[in-house]
Design an enzyme around this catalytic site. Structure first.
Site, PDB file in Angstrom:
ATOM      1  N   SER A  31       0.843  -1.195   0.000  1.00  0.00           N
ATOM      2  CA  SER A  31       0.000   0.000   0.000  1.00  0.00           C
ATOM      3  C   SER A  31       0.875   1.242   0.000  1.00  0.00           C
ATOM      4  O   SER A  31       1.969   1.254   0.565  1.00  0.00           O
ATOM      5  CB  SER A  31      -0.924  -0.003   1.215  1.00  0.00           C
ATOM      6  N   HIS A  62      -4.998  -0.424  -0.268  1.00  0.00           N
ATOM      7  CA  HIS A  62      -4.578  -1.487  -1.194  1.00  0.00           C
ATOM      8  C   HIS A  62      -5.576  -1.548  -2.347  1.00  0.00           C
ATOM      9  O   HIS A  62      -6.736  -1.866  -2.144  1.00  0.00           O
ATOM     10  CB  HIS A  62      -4.526  -2.843  -0.479  1.00  0.00           C
ATOM     11  N   HIS A  84      -3.134 -10.233   2.822  1.00  0.00           N
ATOM     12  CA  HIS A  84      -2.254 -10.509   3.963  1.00  0.00           C
ATOM     13  C   HIS A  84      -2.803 -11.659   4.793  1.00  0.00           C
ATOM     14  O   HIS A  84      -4.010 -11.895   4.822  1.00  0.00           O
ATOM     15  CB  HIS A  84      -2.159  -9.281   4.886  1.00  0.00           C
ATOM     16  N   TYR A  86      -3.138 -11.618   7.922  1.00  0.00           N
ATOM     17  CA  TYR A  86      -4.025 -11.128   8.992  1.00  0.00           C
ATOM     18  C   TYR A  86      -5.456 -10.902   8.531  1.00  0.00           C
ATOM     19  O   TYR A  86      -6.357 -10.727   9.337  1.00  0.00           O
ATOM     20  CB  TYR A  86      -3.452  -9.857   9.651  1.00  0.00           C
ATOM     21  N   GLU A  87      -5.674 -10.926   7.209  1.00  0.00           N
ATOM     22  CA  GLU A  87      -7.047 -10.801   6.716  1.00  0.00           C
ATOM     23  C   GLU A  87      -7.815 -12.112   6.883  1.00  0.00           C
ATOM     24  O   GLU A  87      -9.027 -12.158   6.659  1.00  0.00           O
ATOM     25  CB  GLU A  87      -7.034 -10.370   5.247  1.00  0.00           C
ATOM     26  N   ALA A 114       5.922  -1.728   2.999  1.00  0.00           N
ATOM     27  CA  ALA A 114       6.239  -0.771   4.063  1.00  0.00           C
ATOM     28  C   ALA A 114       6.762  -1.586   5.232  1.00  0.00           C
ATOM     29  O   ALA A 114       6.266  -2.681   5.499  1.00  0.00           O
ATOM     30  CB  ALA A 114       4.977  -0.034   4.483  1.00  0.00           C
ATOM     31  N   MET A 212       4.418  -7.057   7.683  1.00  0.00           N
ATOM     32  CA  MET A 212       3.391  -8.115   7.728  1.00  0.00           C
ATOM     33  C   MET A 212       3.143  -8.732   6.359  1.00  0.00           C
ATOM     34  O   MET A 212       2.061  -9.253   6.102  1.00  0.00           O
ATOM     35  CB  MET A 212       2.087  -7.538   8.284  1.00  0.00           C
ATOM     36  N   SER A 213       4.132  -8.653   5.494  1.00  0.00           N
ATOM     37  CA  SER A 213       3.884  -9.137   4.125  1.00  0.00           C
ATOM     38  C   SER A 213       5.140  -9.718   3.511  1.00  0.00           C
ATOM     39  O   SER A 213       6.073 -10.103   4.211  1.00  0.00           O
ATOM     40  CB  SER A 213       3.376  -7.969   3.273  1.00  0.00           C
ATOM     41  N   ASN A 236       8.306   3.766   9.499  1.00  0.00           N
ATOM     42  CA  ASN A 236       8.269   4.184  10.910  1.00  0.00           C
ATOM     43  C   ASN A 236       9.438   3.567  11.653  1.00  0.00           C
ATOM     44  O   ASN A 236      10.010   2.576  11.218  1.00  0.00           O
ATOM     45  CB  ASN A 236       6.957   3.719  11.562  1.00  0.00           C
ATOM     46  N   HIS A 266      -1.289   3.424  11.297  1.00  0.00           N
ATOM     47  CA  HIS A 266      -1.416   2.962   9.902  1.00  0.00           C
ATOM     48  C   HIS A 266      -1.439   4.129   8.914  1.00  0.00           C
ATOM     49  O   HIS A 266      -0.837   4.050   7.853  1.00  0.00           O
ATOM     50  CB  HIS A 266      -2.672   2.093   9.762  1.00  0.00           C
TER      51      HIS A 266
HETATM   52  N1  HPA Z   1       5.563  -3.427  12.393  1.00  0.00           N
HETATM   53  C1  HPA Z   1       4.999  -4.359  11.610  1.00  0.00           C
HETATM   54  N2  HPA Z   1       4.617  -4.122  10.371  1.00  0.00           N
HETATM   55  C2  HPA Z   1       4.819  -2.900   9.874  1.00  0.00           C
HETATM   56  C3  HPA Z   1       5.403  -1.887  10.625  1.00  0.00           C
HETATM   57  C4  HPA Z   1       5.802  -2.162  11.960  1.00  0.00           C
HETATM   58  O1  HPA Z   1       6.327  -1.306  12.692  1.00  0.00           O
HETATM   59  N3  HPA Z   1       5.451  -0.775   9.839  1.00  0.00           N
HETATM   60  C5  HPA Z   1       4.914  -1.134   8.634  1.00  0.00           C
HETATM   61  N4  HPA Z   1       4.532  -2.418   8.649  1.00  0.00           N
END
Ligand code: HPA
Length: 293
Positions: A31, A62, A84, A86-87, A114, A212-213, A236, A266
């Site tokens: 995304s 997305h 993902h 988690y979905e 990301a 997470m991907s 981040n 997010h």
């Molecule tokens: N943790 C997990 N997944 C992420 C993060 C994070 O800090 N930033 C972007 N995706």
């Protein structure tokens, strides 16, 4: 229920009826990377929901569409948006675009994501070349029956990130003056962000970035024999707090803000990726130029 091989061949037949040209390179975008999709001279755009056996993504930001066309003289299949773990999907479904990429004729897969920076030297907006990964999702897209001859049972994941493509990305970054970080990407299941203790664990394990991907798609791509390149945009900070008392949570409220760890949001993640996606784009364009040339 049909086997994976049957589903792949049905999807492939549908896509081949839409565009005859075979892509040399496939891309899967996280995304915030819409700018990369805009760079493609798309001859055919298909919503995931209209493609047989494709999962529509449910995550804000997305897009969920496949672009078939040309980019920098290279025939590409671009998966804009991913699903993902988690979905709630099986990882085999999450990784499905990798199998389709292979079936369409692609030789290489480029993945973007990301990621949070475990490595304290990294800054939001940095681009990291993924040199290796740690799969902490606790599952694999290869779990289950070996149905229909997709790959082998016990594939190697050494050199999962193609050494020649890594070098091409390094050259491309140097040429366009993008400061490229290089590191290990740890994949977690999500969707919650990490605790302080988890961040310390990830640092101890040798991860530079967490997300997470990507890892499911990379595992499936290697299983299918694709060469892989992956780029993370650091969205981040996710390095553990340097203050042990803060890290243990005892005096977190009294600690100075700078020591309080870094909360993740997010929307911020997406905004940072959006602002920095042009750097990943420049690196990828350099790699495509090499592949075209
Ligand atoms: N943790 C997990 N997944 C992420 C993060 C994070 O800090 N930033 C972007 N995706």
């Amino acid at each position: 229920m049909s086997t994976l091989a049957q589903r792949i061949s049905e999807t492939q037949a549908f896509l081949a009826s839409r565009r005859a040209e075979r892509p040399g390179v496939a891309l899967i975008l996280g995304s915030g990377f819409a700018e990369l999709a805009e760079a493609v001279d798309a001859r055919c755009v298909l919503a995931y929901k209209d493609i047989p056996h494709f999962a529509a993504t449910s995550v804000a930001g997305h897009a969920g569409r496949l672009l078939l066309g040309r980019w920098r003289g290279v025939e590409v299949a671009m998966f804009e948006g991913r699903s993902h773990f988690y979905e709630g999907l099986a990882l085999q479904q999450v990784a499905y675009p990798s199998y389709i990429a292979k079936e369409l004729g692609a030789q290489a897969l480029i993945v973007t994501n990301a990621a949070g920076a475990i490595n304290a030297d990294y800054e939001p907006g940095d681009v990291m070349l993924v040199t290796d990964h740690i799969n902490l999702i606790g599952d694999s897209p290869l779990r289950g029956p070996q149905d229909g001859g997709v790959g082998i049972r016990f594939p190697s994941m050494r050199n999962a990130y193609d050494p020649a493509l890594l070098n091409a990305a390094r050259r491309a970054a140097a040429a366009c003056k993008v400061r490229l970080r290089e590191g290990v990407y740890a994949a977690v299941a999500g969707p919650m962000y990490e605790t302080e203790a988890e961040l310390r664990m990830l640092q101890t394990l040798g991860a530079d970035a967490v997300g997470m991907s990507t890892v499911p798609e990379v595992i499936a791509a290697r299983h299918a024999g694709l060469r892989v390149l992956a780029l993370s945009v650091i969205s981040n900070r996710a390095s553990p707090s340097p203050d042990a008392t803060v890290a243990s949570g005892i005096v977190a409220d009294e600690a100075p803000a700078a020591h309080r760890g870094h909360d993740v949001d997010h929307e911020d993640v997406q905004a940072t990726v959006k602002r920095s996606a042009h750097k990943a784009r420049a690196v990828i364009e350099g790699v495509l130029d090499e592949l075209a040339g």
